[in-house]
Design a protein around this motif. Structure first.
Motif, mmCIF file in Angstrom:
data_model
loop_
_atom_site.group_PDB
_atom_site.id
_atom_site.type_symbol
_atom_site.label_atom_id
_atom_site.label_comp_id
_atom_site.label_asym_id
_atom_site.label_seq_id
_atom_site.Cartn_x
_atom_site.Cartn_y
_atom_site.Cartn_z
ATOM 1 N N SER A 41 1.090 -1.600 0.019
ATOM 2 C CA SER A 41 0.290 0.386 0.241
ATOM 3 C C SER A 41 0.799 1.389 -0.004
ATOM 4 C CB SER A 41 -0.739 0.178 1.100
ATOM 5 O OG SER A 41 -0.302 -0.043 2.476
ATOM 6 N N TYR A 42 2.041 1.449 0.357
ATOM 7 C CA TYR A 42 3.338 2.937 0.687
ATOM 8 C C TYR A 42 3.547 2.438 -0.360
ATOM 9 C CZ TYR A 42 5.320 -0.520 3.250
ATOM 10 O OH TYR A 42 5.647 -2.070 3.790
ATOM 11 N N GLY A 43 4.280 0.759 -0.712
ATOM 12 C CA GLY A 43 5.226 0.825 -2.271
ATOM 13 C C GLY A 43 4.986 1.579 -2.805
ATOM 14 N N GLY A 44 6.820 2.223 -3.669
ATOM 15 C CA GLY A 44 7.300 2.908 -4.707
ATOM 16 C C GLY A 44 8.287 3.483 -4.429
ATOM 17 N N GLY A 90 -5.438 -4.919 9.325
ATOM 18 C CA GLY A 90 -5.419 -6.093 9.831
ATOM 19 C C GLY A 90 -5.255 -6.630 11.066
ATOM 20 N N THR A 91 -4.706 -7.917 10.506
ATOM 21 C CA THR A 91 -3.526 -9.009 10.937
ATOM 22 C C THR A 91 -2.201 -9.043 11.175
ATOM 23 O OG1 THR A 91 -3.789 -10.857 9.562
ATOM 24 C CG2 THR A 91 -5.690 -10.797 11.360
ATOM 25 N N ALA A 92 -1.674 -9.318 12.429
ATOM 26 C CA ALA A 92 -0.321 -9.778 12.404
ATOM 27 C C ALA A 92 0.244 -10.090 11.376
ATOM 28 C CB ALA A 92 0.091 -9.828 14.039
ATOM 29 N N THR A 118 6.091 -10.991 0.644
ATOM 30 C CA THR A 118 5.005 -9.869 0.085
ATOM 31 C C THR A 118 3.430 -9.445 0.104
ATOM 32 O OG1 THR A 118 5.299 -9.733 -2.392
ATOM 33 C CG2 THR A 118 6.578 -7.963 -0.425
ATOM 34 N N GLU A 119 3.202 -10.806 -0.231
ATOM 35 C CA GLU A 119 1.539 -11.329 -0.833
ATOM 36 C C GLU A 119 1.585 -12.254 1.146
ATOM 37 O OE1 GLU A 119 -1.809 -12.653 -1.429
ATOM 38 O OE2 GLU A 119 -0.210 -12.212 -3.060
ATOM 39 N N LYS A 120 2.042 -12.551 1.560
ATOM 40 C CA LYS A 120 1.668 -11.781 3.010
ATOM 41 C C LYS A 120 1.465 -11.166 4.241
ATOM 42 C CE LYS A 120 3.464 -15.355 6.981
ATOM 43 N NZ LYS A 120 5.155 -16.280 7.753
ATOM 44 N N ILE A 121 2.292 -10.548 3.331
ATOM 45 C CA ILE A 121 1.989 -8.995 4.504
ATOM 46 C C ILE A 121 0.576 -8.500 3.400
ATOM 47 C CG2 ILE A 121 2.597 -6.630 4.098
ATOM 48 C CD1 ILE A 121 6.172 -7.427 4.035
ATOM 49 N N LEU A 122 0.234 -8.540 2.171
ATOM 50 C CA LEU A 122 -1.048 -8.154 1.546
ATOM 51 C C LEU A 122 -1.622 -8.495 2.178
ATOM 52 C CD1 LEU A 122 0.391 -7.938 -2.204
ATOM 53 C CD2 LEU A 122 -0.754 -5.698 -0.773
ATOM 54 N N GLN A 123 -1.834 -10.463 2.630
ATOM 55 C CA GLN A 123 -3.164 -10.993 3.145
ATOM 56 C C GLN A 123 -2.768 -10.455 4.506
ATOM 57 O OE1 GLN A 123 -2.428 -14.563 2.776
ATOM 58 N NE2 GLN A 123 -2.700 -15.187 0.917
ATOM 59 N N ALA A 124 -2.338 -9.744 5.162
ATOM 60 C CA ALA A 124 -2.229 -9.948 6.504
ATOM 61 C C ALA A 124 -3.199 -7.806 6.793
ATOM 62 C CB ALA A 124 -0.933 -9.519 7.326
ATOM 63 N N SER A 125 -3.140 -7.830 5.455
ATOM 64 C CA SER A 125 -3.973 -6.292 5.940
ATOM 65 C C SER A 125 -5.530 -6.432 4.817
ATOM 66 C CB SER A 125 -3.108 -5.481 4.121
ATOM 67 O OG SER A 125 -1.879 -5.281 4.319
ATOM 68 N N GLN A 126 -5.544 -7.773 4.981
ATOM 69 C CA GLN A 126 -6.859 -8.073 4.095
ATOM 70 C C GLN A 126 -7.782 -8.444 5.831
ATOM 71 O OE1 GLN A 126 -6.953 -10.944 0.906
ATOM 72 N NE2 GLN A 126 -5.960 -9.532 -0.262
#
Length: 126
Positions: A41-44, A90-92, A118-126
């Protein structure tokens, strides 16, 4: 020279981890660049440490890292870090990352981070 670069990176990451923004800004080169994975979400690409931290503060309820090791490879300093955080709403999660950091004139000029999952981080964000 290499040992000095490693020491500078360690001091920079310690200050960042402690939230010492004055020291972090002071240790940043005027041409500073940070690249975060685009999928986050803060990528770039950031040209300012305070801008990066503001976006990360908005993205996470908490976020921390623990420097596992650091070494010099050519003109890059490689850092292996364990990270943990809780995205806002999200979750930890826990993960690891490699960070490439370049020092110029005794200041941090370039950083790029590569998270293991990064997929793990994205899933934690949902």
């Amino acid at each position: 020279m290499a040992r000095d670069d490693v020491k500078i990176v360690e001091q920079f990451l310690d200050a960042a981890g402690e939230g010492d923004m004055d020291t972090v800004v002071e240790m940043s080169h005027p041409d500073y660049i940070m690249r975060e994975p685009e999928s986050l979400s803060y990528g770039g690409t950031y040209e300012s440490v305070p801008d990066l931290f503001a976006d990360m503060d908005a993205a996470y309820e908490d976020f921390s890292w623990d420097l596992q090791w650091v070494t010099q490879a050519g003109d890059q300093v490689l850092c292996y870090v364990s990270v943990e955080g809780t995205p806002t709403g999200g979750t930890a999660f826990e993960s690891t990352a490699i960070e490439l950091i370049r020092v110029e004139d005794g200041l941090i000029i370039e950083e790029e981070v590569f998270y293991r999952d990064t997929e793990k981080i994205l899933q934690a964000s949902q």
